[in-house]
Motif scaffolding. Structure first.
Motif, short mmCIF file in Angstrom:
data_model
loop_
_atom_site.label_atom_id
_atom_site.label_comp_id
_atom_site.label_asym_id
_atom_site.label_seq_id
_atom_site.Cartn_x
_atom_site.Cartn_y
_atom_site.Cartn_z
N ALA A 144 -22.47 -0.44 28.47
CA ALA A 144 -22.24 0.78 28.76
C ALA A 144 -21.97 1.49 26.79
CB ALA A 144 -21.32 2.03 29.16
N VAL A 145 -23.11 1.88 25.99
CA VAL A 145 -22.94 2.06 24.79
C VAL A 145 -21.41 2.69 24.07
CG1 VAL A 145 -23.89 4.22 24.71
CG2 VAL A 145 -24.31 2.84 22.94
N GLN A 146 -21.30 3.33 25.19
CA GLN A 146 -19.48 3.99 24.58
C GLN A 146 -18.50 2.79 24.71
OE1 GLN A 146 -21.76 5.01 27.01
NE2 GLN A 146 -21.68 7.14 27.58
N ALA A 147 -18.81 1.92 25.34
CA ALA A 147 -17.99 0.62 25.14
C ALA A 147 -17.58 -0.05 24.16
CB ALA A 147 -18.12 -0.32 26.27
N GLY A 148 -18.74 0.16 23.58
CA GLY A 148 -18.44 -0.47 21.61
C GLY A 148 -17.52 0.14 20.92
N ASN A 149 -16.93 2.17 21.22
CA ASN A 149 -15.25 1.75 20.35
C ASN A 149 -14.52 1.10 21.12
OD1 ASN A 149 -17.33 4.13 20.00
ND2 ASN A 149 -16.16 5.81 20.89
N ILE A 150 -14.45 0.52 22.32
CA ILE A 150 -13.41 -0.11 22.80
C ILE A 150 -13.41 -1.66 21.89
CG2 ILE A 150 -12.25 -1.59 24.64
CD1 ILE A 150 -12.20 1.85 24.76
N ALA A 151 -14.63 -1.91 21.70
CA ALA A 151 -14.30 -3.22 20.88
C ALA A 151 -14.15 -3.10 19.83
CB ALA A 151 -16.10 -3.67 20.89
N ILE A 152 -14.59 -2.07 19.11
CA ILE A 152 -13.61 -2.11 17.70
C ILE A 152 -12.07 -2.17 18.20
CG2 ILE A 152 -13.44 -0.18 15.78
CD1 ILE A 152 -16.36 0.14 15.81
N LEU A 153 -11.84 -1.13 19.12
CA LEU A 153 -10.17 -1.55 19.54
C LEU A 153 -9.85 -2.58 19.83
CD1 LEU A 153 -9.38 2.25 21.00
CD2 LEU A 153 -9.38 1.85 18.81
N GLY A 154 -10.47 -3.46 20.76
CA GLY A 154 -10.30 -4.82 20.90
C GLY A 154 -9.73 -6.24 19.47
#
Length: 198
Positions: A144-154
């Motif tokens: 999901a494209v929105q999960a990119g934010n979680i990638a940045i937080l990771g």
């Protein structure tokens, strides 16, 4: 790192990206570690394309964050990363997406959009502690494209500037996000950590 660290994090993106959701998740991650946290929205526009700015302040008494005070700048959109540079203290950490979601002013032709090279040059004038990643592509890879934010937080949790690592964010995802989107976000977290280390 001291037992009572003071860390000021400035987060920025555009409306519709999930910046405030990411801010809330990061604040809950901090809280679960038994640390004092203040989180707030500085400037938010509910409409798609508006600028969204928020803060997560660890161990700080004041909820305010002025220019030159942020230890960490998290940019979910590169143009907004560049716009937020005045908040970063000299030599602070930046983690930013490289993928544009131009704001309304650019879409309407009222403002020019800088190139990613322009943005990287501006960032280099402020700090050499910077990680860029294609967060939307990572999000899509996770599901999901929105999960990119979680990638940045990771990536942020893996960068060694916080008093906890990616495992704390993993736990917060399991506790705070709906079950149906946990797998996608856990995958994005893993991909974000990997992106930091490549």
């Amino acid at each position: 790192m001291s037992a009572n660290p003071k860390i000021r994090i400035f987060l920025t993106g555009v409306g519709g990206q999930g910046t405030l959701t990411a801010t809330t998740l990061l604040a809950k991650t901090v809280l679960a570690q038994g640390l004092d946290v203040t989180s707030g929205e500085i400037h938010g526009m509910a409409q798609r394309g508006g600028v969204v700015e928020s803060t997560v302040l660890i161990g700080c008494k004041s909820p305010k964050l002025g220019h030159g005070e942020a230890d960490i700048l998290v940019g979910f959109e590169p143009m907004e990363t560049m716009r937020a540079l005045p908040y970063l203290k000299k030599g602070g950490l930046i983690i930013s997406s490289t993928e544009f979601m131009p704001p309304l002013s650019v879409a309407m032709g009222k403002e020019e959009c800088p190139t990613i090279e322009d943005i990287k040059a501006a960032v280099a004038g402020c700090t050499d502690k910077v990680y860029f990643m294609a967060s939307q592509a990572i999000g899509l890879e996770a599901g999901a494209v929105q999960a990119g934010n979680i990638a940045i937080l990771g990536a942020l949790c893996a960068a060694g500037e916080l008093p906890f690592g990616p495992e704390a964010l993993e736990e917060a995802i399991k506790v705070n996000l709906p079950a149906k989107i946990q797998a996608v976000n856990l995958k994005a977290l893993e991909l974000g950590v990997n992106a930091l280390n490549t």
